[in-house]
Design an enzyme around this catalytic site. Structure first.
Site, PDB file in Angstrom:
ATOM      1  N   ILE A   1       0.870  -1.178   0.000  1.00 51.45           N
ATOM      2  CA  ILE A   1       0.000   0.000   0.000  1.00 51.45           C
ATOM      3  C   ILE A   1       0.902   1.221   0.000  1.00 51.45           C
ATOM      4  O   ILE A   1       1.926   1.227   0.695  1.00 51.45           O
ATOM      5  CB  ILE A   1      -0.971   0.009   1.204  1.00 51.45           C
ATOM      6  CG1 ILE A   1      -1.890   1.235   1.142  1.00 51.45           C
ATOM      7  CG2 ILE A   1      -0.233  -0.043   2.524  1.00 51.45           C
ATOM      8  CD1 ILE A   1      -3.047   1.185   2.149  1.00 51.45           C
ATOM      9  N   ALA A   2       0.574   2.201  -0.806  1.00 48.19           N
ATOM     10  CA  ALA A   2       1.368   3.436  -0.817  1.00 48.19           C
ATOM     11  C   ALA A   2       0.504   4.604  -1.264  1.00 48.19           C
ATOM     12  O   ALA A   2      -0.376   4.455  -2.105  1.00 48.19           O
ATOM     13  CB  ALA A   2       2.578   3.298  -1.733  1.00 48.19           C
TER      14      ALA A   2
ATOM     15  N   GLU B   1       1.760  -7.767   6.394  1.00 46.15           N
ATOM     16  CA  GLU B   1       3.030  -7.920   7.083  1.00 46.15           C
ATOM     17  C   GLU B   1       3.787  -6.607   6.966  1.00 46.15           C
ATOM     18  O   GLU B   1       3.843  -6.033   5.869  1.00 46.15           O
ATOM     19  CB  GLU B   1       3.833  -9.048   6.443  1.00 46.15           C
ATOM     20  CG  GLU B   1       4.823  -9.655   7.378  1.00 46.15           C
ATOM     21  CD  GLU B   1       5.189 -11.054   6.911  1.00 46.15           C
ATOM     22  OE1 GLU B   1       4.916 -12.003   7.651  1.00 46.15           O
ATOM     23  OE2 GLU B   1       5.756 -11.167   5.821  1.00 46.15           O
TER      24      GLU B   1
ATOM     25  N   ASN C   1       7.751   0.786  11.081  1.00 46.81           N
ATOM     26  CA  ASN C   1       7.100   1.566  10.015  1.00 46.81           C
ATOM     27  C   ASN C   1       5.982   2.400  10.638  1.00 46.81           C
ATOM     28  O   ASN C   1       5.100   1.862  11.302  1.00 46.81           O
ATOM     29  CB  ASN C   1       6.528   0.628   8.944  1.00 46.81           C
ATOM     30  CG  ASN C   1       6.053   1.393   7.709  1.00 46.81           C
ATOM     31  OD1 ASN C   1       5.696   2.564   7.792  1.00 46.81           O
ATOM     32  ND2 ASN C   1       6.056   0.720   6.571  1.00 46.81           N
TER      33      ASN C   1
ATOM     34  N   TYR D   1      -2.736   1.272  10.590  1.00 42.95           N
ATOM     35  CA  TYR D   1      -3.273  -0.087  10.756  1.00 42.95           C
ATOM     36  C   TYR D   1      -3.986  -0.220  12.105  1.00 42.95           C
ATOM     37  O   TYR D   1      -5.048  -0.822  12.205  1.00 42.95           O
ATOM     38  CB  TYR D   1      -2.154  -1.126  10.652  1.00 42.95           C
ATOM     39  CG  TYR D   1      -1.393  -1.083   9.335  1.00 42.95           C
ATOM     40  CD1 TYR D   1      -2.056  -0.785   8.143  1.00 42.95           C
ATOM     41  CD2 TYR D   1      -0.028  -1.342   9.276  1.00 42.95           C
ATOM     42  CE1 TYR D   1      -1.369  -0.737   6.939  1.00 42.95           C
ATOM     43  CE2 TYR D   1       0.659  -1.307   8.068  1.00 42.95           C
ATOM     44  CZ  TYR D   1      -0.012  -0.989   6.916  1.00 42.95           C
ATOM     45  OH  TYR D   1       0.668  -0.946   5.733  1.00 42.95           O
TER      46      TYR D   1
HETATM   47  C1  LIG Z   1       1.251   4.093   5.050  1.00 46.78           C
HETATM   48  C2  LIG Z   1       0.631   5.084   4.068  1.00 46.78           C
HETATM   49  C3  LIG Z   1       0.031   4.343   2.902  1.00 46.78           C
HETATM   50  C4  LIG Z   1      -0.456   5.891   4.800  1.00 46.78           C
HETATM   51  O1  LIG Z   1      -1.092   6.737   3.855  1.00 46.78           O
HETATM   52  P1  LIG Z   1      -1.886   8.055   4.313  1.00 46.78           P
HETATM   53  O2  LIG Z   1      -2.746   8.479   3.177  1.00 46.78           O
HETATM   54  O3  LIG Z   1      -0.959   9.038   4.878  1.00 46.78           O
HETATM   55  O4  LIG Z   1      -2.816   7.450   5.468  1.00 46.78           O
HETATM   56  P2  LIG Z   1      -3.993   8.176   6.258  1.00 46.78           P
HETATM   57  O5  LIG Z   1      -3.968   9.664   6.002  1.00 46.78           O
HETATM   58  O6  LIG Z   1      -5.258   7.469   6.004  1.00 46.78           O
HETATM   59  O7  LIG Z   1      -3.606   7.872   7.783  1.00 46.78           O
HETATM   60  C5  LIG Z   1      -2.391   8.253   8.195  1.00 46.78           C
HETATM   61  C6  LIG Z   1      -2.247   7.790   9.641  1.00 46.78           C
HETATM   62  O8  LIG Z   1      -1.088   7.016   9.764  1.00 46.78           O
HETATM   63  C7  LIG Z   1      -0.012   7.820  10.257  1.00 46.78           C
HETATM   64  N1  LIG Z   1       1.098   7.637   9.302  1.00 46.78           N
HETATM   65  C8  LIG Z   1       1.096   6.834   8.238  1.00 46.78           C
HETATM   66  N2  LIG Z   1       2.273   6.880   7.603  1.00 46.78           N
HETATM   67  C9  LIG Z   1       3.031   7.737   8.288  1.00 46.78           C
HETATM   68  C10 LIG Z   1       4.347   8.197   8.111  1.00 46.78           C
HETATM   69  N3  LIG Z   1       5.139   7.781   7.099  1.00 46.78           N
HETATM   70  N4  LIG Z   1       4.822   9.084   8.987  1.00 46.78           N
HETATM   71  C11 LIG Z   1       4.045   9.515  10.007  1.00 46.78           C
HETATM   72  N5  LIG Z   1       2.788   9.101  10.219  1.00 46.78           N
HETATM   73  C12 LIG Z   1       2.287   8.222   9.360  1.00 46.78           C
HETATM   74  C13 LIG Z   1      -0.579   9.223  10.288  1.00 46.78           C
HETATM   75  O9  LIG Z   1      -0.031   9.981  11.330  1.00 46.78           O
HETATM   76  C14 LIG Z   1      -2.056   8.980  10.483  1.00 46.78           C
HETATM   77  O10 LIG Z   1      -2.336   8.625  11.821  1.00 46.78           O
HETATM   78  P3  LIG Z   1      -3.354   9.507  12.679  1.00 46.78           P
HETATM   79  O11 LIG Z   1      -4.645   9.504  11.939  1.00 46.78           O
HETATM   80  O12 LIG Z   1      -3.396   8.772  13.965  1.00 46.78           O
HETATM   81  O13 LIG Z   1      -2.726  10.857  12.733  1.00 46.78           O
HETATM   82  C15 LIG Z   1       1.686   6.114   3.590  1.00 46.78           C
HETATM   83  O14 LIG Z   1       2.313   6.715   4.710  1.00 46.78           O
HETATM   84  C16 LIG Z   1       2.756   5.519   2.698  1.00 46.78           C
HETATM   85  O15 LIG Z   1       2.580   5.434   1.470  1.00 46.78           O
HETATM   86  N6  LIG Z   1       3.899   5.095   3.285  1.00 46.78           N
HETATM   87  C17 LIG Z   1       5.031   4.582   2.503  1.00 46.78           C
HETATM   88  C18 LIG Z   1       4.759   3.208   1.981  1.00 46.78           C
HETATM   89  C19 LIG Z   1       4.607   2.204   3.104  1.00 46.78           C
HETATM   90  O16 LIG Z   1       5.394   2.165   4.037  1.00 46.78           O
HETATM   91  N7  LIG Z   1       3.558   1.349   3.016  1.00 46.78           N
HETATM   92  C20 LIG Z   1       3.268   0.363   4.027  1.00 46.78           C
HETATM   93  C21 LIG Z   1       4.061  -0.862   3.848  1.00 46.78           C
HETATM   94  S1  LIG Z   1       3.634  -1.746   2.344  1.00 46.78           S
END
Ligand SMILES: CC(C)(COP(=O)(O)OP(=O)(O)OC[C@H]1O[C@@H](n2cnc3c(N)ncnc32)[C@H](O)[C@@H]1OP(=O)(O)O)[C@@H](O)C(=O)NCCC(=O)NCCS
Length: 156
Positions: A79-80, A113, A118, A124
């Site tokens: 997911i990204a 996983e 992270n 999650y």
């Molecule tokens: C994980 C990911 C998909 C979340 O996307 P997003 O659109 O920011 O998610 P949302 O806005 O719905 O929710 C974000 C929540 O997670 C937290 N969060 C997620 N990723 C974060 C990051 N890199 N740094 C800080 N906080 C993060 C936010 O603070 C928020 O939490 P809160 O609602 O308690 O404040 C995005 O951070 C991402 O693409 N990360 C890089 C890829 C990755 O690591 N994927 C997962 C492993 S496959």
């Protein structure tokens, strides 16, 4: 993924892939890995634009989720969200769409996983995923560190 329109969506997915994953963790997939997964009947891709609308063939990709279905369950593989569109609920939206799709396919549990540490764990946790297992030193980072993998599950 045959038509030009679908190729355009895949281009968008690969753009988010390149921008969205820190190279230190070797998590990004190649285009071939994605298309090979989607060539299997069990492979599913959800793509959204910056407003969280589901995209099928056209539009600018802001985030995606790739999963693999098995009888009674589904695994989130990747997911990204594009860094420019994070923290706006798109990650949660992708997981909600995935849960709905997986349920429609007969899934009862969603698994994923994650490498330890992270920050995605906050997302999650908020959705209701529960940690159910840990694989010690499962990942090796580019700079040579070993990280545990944590398995999470969600009843859907
Ligand atoms: C994980 C990911 C998909 C979340 O996307 P997003 O659109 O920011 O998610 P949302 O806005 O719905 O929710 C974000 C929540 O997670 C937290 N969060 C997620 N990723 C974060 C990051 N890199 N740094 C800080 N906080 C993060 C936010 O603070 C928020 O939490 P809160 O609602 O308690 O404040 C995005 O951070 C991402 O693409 N990360 C890089 C890829 C990755 O690591 N994927 C997962 C492993 S496959």
């Amino acid at each position: 993924m045959a038509s030009l329109a679908e190729e355009a969506v895949l281009d968008g997915v690969m753009r988010v892939m390149a921008r969205g994953f820190d190279p230190e963790y070797n998590e990004a997939w190649t285009r071939k890995q994605v298309t090979d997964m989607l060539a299997m009947p069990s492979g599913h891709l959800i793509v959204v634009d910056r407003e969280g609308r589901r995209l099928a063939r056209h539009g600018r990709v802001a985030g995606f989720a790739l999963s693999r279905a098995a009888p009674g369950e589904e695994e989130l593989l990747l997911i990204a969200v594009d860094p420019a569109h994070r923290e706006a609920g798109l990650g949660a939206r992708l997981l909600a769409l995935l849960a709905a799709d997986a349920r429609a396919r007969g899934g009862e549990r969603l698994f994923l996983e994650m490498r330890e540490g992270n920050p995605a764990v906050r997302l999650y946790d908020r959705i209701g995923f529960v940690p159910i297992g840990r694989r010690k030193e499962y990942y090796r980072t580019r700079s040579g560190h070993k990280l545990d993998a944590i398995t999470f599950a969600l009843t859907i």
